[in-house]
Scaffold this motif. Structure first.
Motif, PDB file in Angstrom:
ATOM      1  N   MET A   1     -29.307-142.008 -30.717  1.00  0.00           N
ATOM      2  CA  MET A   1     -28.471-141.129 -29.928  1.00  0.00           C
ATOM      3  C   MET A   1     -27.023-141.594 -30.044  1.00  0.00           C
ATOM      4  SD  MET A   1     -28.707-140.433 -25.874  1.00  0.00           S
ATOM      5  CE  MET A   1     -27.422-139.583 -25.074  1.00  0.00           C
ATOM      6  N   GLN A   2     -26.120-140.659 -30.162  1.00  0.00           N
ATOM      7  CA  GLN A   2     -24.688-140.957 -30.207  1.00  0.00           C
ATOM      8  C   GLN A   2     -24.140-141.021 -28.785  1.00  0.00           C
ATOM      9  OE1 GLN A   2     -22.541-141.538 -32.778  1.00  0.00           O
ATOM     10  NE2 GLN A   2     -24.197-141.460 -34.268  1.00  0.00           N
ATOM     11  N   MET A   3     -23.335-142.052 -28.497  1.00  0.00           N
ATOM     12  CA  MET A   3     -22.726-142.192 -27.176  1.00  0.00           C
ATOM     13  C   MET A   3     -21.217-142.240 -27.316  1.00  0.00           C
ATOM     14  SD  MET A   3     -22.956-145.245 -24.423  1.00  0.00           S
ATOM     15  CE  MET A   3     -24.528-144.735 -23.792  1.00  0.00           C
ATOM     16  N   ARG A   4     -20.534-141.465 -26.495  1.00  0.00           N
ATOM     17  CA  ARG A   4     -19.073-141.467 -26.486  1.00  0.00           C
ATOM     18  C   ARG A   4     -18.621-142.553 -25.504  1.00  0.00           C
ATOM     19  NH1 ARG A   4     -15.872-138.552 -28.758  1.00  0.00           N
ATOM     20  NH2 ARG A   4     -13.825-137.832 -28.268  1.00  0.00           N
ATOM     21  N   ARG A   5     -17.775-143.474 -25.988  1.00  0.00           N
ATOM     22  CA  ARG A   5     -17.268-144.577 -25.173  1.00  0.00           C
ATOM     23  C   ARG A   5     -15.958-144.184 -24.505  1.00  0.00           C
ATOM     24  NH1 ARG A   5     -20.676-148.917 -24.337  1.00  0.00           N
ATOM     25  NH2 ARG A   5     -22.003-149.148 -26.150  1.00  0.00           N
ATOM     26  N   ALA A   6     -15.520-145.000 -23.546  1.00  0.00           N
ATOM     27  CA  ALA A   6     -14.279-144.742 -22.809  1.00  0.00           C
ATOM     28  C   ALA A   6     -13.059-144.750 -23.730  1.00  0.00           C
ATOM     29  CB  ALA A   6     -14.111-145.766 -21.695  1.00  0.00           C
ATOM     30  N   CYS A   7     -13.152-145.446 -24.838  1.00  0.00           N
ATOM     31  CA  CYS A   7     -12.033-145.521 -25.780  1.00  0.00           C
ATOM     32  C   CYS A   7     -11.941-144.276 -26.665  1.00  0.00           C
ATOM     33  CB  CYS A   7     -12.164-146.772 -26.645  1.00  0.00           C
ATOM     34  SG  CYS A   7     -13.717-146.853 -27.569  1.00  0.00           S
ATOM     35  N   GLY A   8     -12.980-143.429 -26.594  1.00  0.00           N
ATOM     36  CA  GLY A   8     -12.993-142.218 -27.400  1.00  0.00           C
ATOM     37  C   GLY A   8     -13.863-142.323 -28.639  1.00  0.00           C
ATOM     38  N   HIS A   9     -14.266-143.534 -29.009  1.00  0.00           N
ATOM     39  CA  HIS A   9     -15.133-143.714 -30.167  1.00  0.00           C
ATOM     40  C   HIS A   9     -16.571-143.376 -29.798  1.00  0.00           C
ATOM     41  CE1 HIS A   9     -11.845-146.627 -31.345  1.00  0.00           C
ATOM     42  NE2 HIS A   9     -11.861-145.750 -32.325  1.00  0.00           N
ATOM     43  N   THR A  10     -17.354-143.046 -30.810  1.00  0.00           N
ATOM     44  CA  THR A  10     -18.779-142.818 -30.592  1.00  0.00           C
ATOM     45  C   THR A  10     -19.555-143.904 -31.309  1.00  0.00           C
ATOM     46  OG1 THR A  10     -18.870-141.309 -32.469  1.00  0.00           O
ATOM     47  CG2 THR A  10     -18.575-140.324 -30.297  1.00  0.00           C
ATOM     48  N   GLU A  11     -20.682-144.287 -30.715  1.00  0.00           N
ATOM     49  CA  GLU A  11     -21.536-145.317 -31.295  1.00  0.00           C
ATOM     50  C   GLU A  11     -22.978-144.842 -31.252  1.00  0.00           C
ATOM     51  OE1 GLU A  11     -19.757-149.698 -30.442  1.00  0.00           O
ATOM     52  OE2 GLU A  11     -20.665-148.720 -28.710  1.00  0.00           O
ATOM     53  N   GLN A  12     -23.741-145.303 -32.211  1.00  0.00           N
ATOM     54  CA  GLN A  12     -25.171-145.050 -32.222  1.00  0.00           C
ATOM     55  C   GLN A  12     -25.825-146.070 -31.297  1.00  0.00           C
ATOM     56  OE1 GLN A  12     -26.793-142.596 -33.948  1.00  0.00           O
ATOM     57  NE2 GLN A  12     -28.675-143.225 -32.957  1.00  0.00           N
ATOM     58  N   VAL A  13     -26.612-145.617 -30.335  1.00  0.00           N
ATOM     59  CA  VAL A  13     -27.320-146.530 -29.427  1.00  0.00           C
ATOM     60  C   VAL A  13     -28.815-146.310 -29.576  1.00  0.00           C
ATOM     61  CG1 VAL A  13     -25.457-146.779 -27.759  1.00  0.00           C
ATOM     62  CG2 VAL A  13     -27.068-144.922 -27.492  1.00  0.00           C
ATOM     63  N   TYR A  14     -29.544-147.383 -29.413  1.00  0.00           N
ATOM     64  CA  TYR A  14     -30.990-147.347 -29.584  1.00  0.00           C
ATOM     65  C   TYR A  14     -31.647-147.861 -28.306  1.00  0.00           C
ATOM     66  CZ  TYR A  14     -29.474-147.172 -34.425  1.00  0.00           C
ATOM     67  OH  TYR A  14     -28.863-146.827 -35.584  1.00  0.00           O
ATOM     68  N   GLY A  15     -32.832-147.403 -28.024  1.00  0.00           N
ATOM     69  CA  GLY A  15     -33.597-147.905 -26.890  1.00  0.00           C
ATOM     70  C   GLY A  15     -33.691-146.884 -25.781  1.00  0.00           C
ATOM     71  N   GLY A  16     -34.791-146.918 -25.061  1.00  0.00           N
ATOM     72  CA  GLY A  16     -35.026-145.949 -24.013  1.00  0.00           C
ATOM     73  C   GLY A  16     -34.527-146.368 -22.646  1.00  0.00           C
ATOM     74  N   SER A  17     -34.294-147.644 -22.437  1.00  0.00           N
ATOM     75  CA  SER A  17     -33.907-148.111 -21.101  1.00  0.00           C
ATOM     76  C   SER A  17     -32.402-148.340 -20.995  1.00  0.00           C
ATOM     77  CB  SER A  17     -34.651-149.403 -20.765  1.00  0.00           C
ATOM     78  OG  SER A  17     -34.295-150.411 -21.688  1.00  0.00           O
ATOM     79  N   TYR A  18     -31.641-147.664 -21.785  1.00  0.00           N
ATOM     80  CA  TYR A  18     -30.193-147.831 -21.824  1.00  0.00           C
ATOM     81  C   TYR A  18     -29.542-147.116 -20.645  1.00  0.00           C
ATOM     82  CZ  TYR A  18     -26.404-149.326 -24.897  1.00  0.00           C
ATOM     83  OH  TYR A  18     -25.363-149.988 -25.455  1.00  0.00           O
TER      84      TYR A  18
END
Length: 126
Positions: A1-18
């Motif tokens: 899943m892609q997550m948008r960070r406060a800095c504006g960048h997006t990162e790929q995150v893994y795991g269900g308990s995030y």
């Protein structure tokens, strides 16, 4: 899943308990590292250069910056309550310590001292 960070960048995150809501309020790892380096560089710009290995100097600069930050907070807190000459004496003691202690190993070896313990010999000599 892609997550948008406060800095504006997006990162790929893994795991269900995030915790997506909390993590979305933080900056990405690259921006966090850049912020840390900028803070240390800005603090070190006004201080004497440390001597030692690259690893020692990097660690000691962080330690020294933490002490200086703490001392700045003390000065700010006491600015209204203390005599101006006491604050100036405190600032001179800090400057003397920073000028005298340019070995990275000294900051590393004494990192367990409180700010007051570190400045006590300077006040005694002055």
């Amino acid at each position: 899943m892609q997550m948008r960070r406060a800095c504006g960048h997006t990162e790929q995150v893994y795991g269900g308990s995030y915790d997506y809501k909390r993590e979305g309020t933080r900056v990405c790892k690259q921006c966090w590292i850049a912020q840390q380096e900028t803070t240390v560089t800005a603090d070190a710009a006004e201080m004497p250069v440390l001597k030692g290995s690259d690893k020692q100097v990097s660690w000691a600069r962080k330690i020294r910056a933490e002490y200086v930050s703490t001392w700045d907070e003390v000065i700010t807190q006491r600015a209204g309550a203390s005599d101006a000459s006491q604050i100036e004496r405190f600032r001179r003691a800090i400057a003397m310590l920073l000028e005298a202690r340019t070995d990275a190993s000294w900051w590393i070896d004494n990192r367990h001292l409180t700010g007051g313990q570190m400045l006590a010999p300077v006040f005694a000599a002055a």
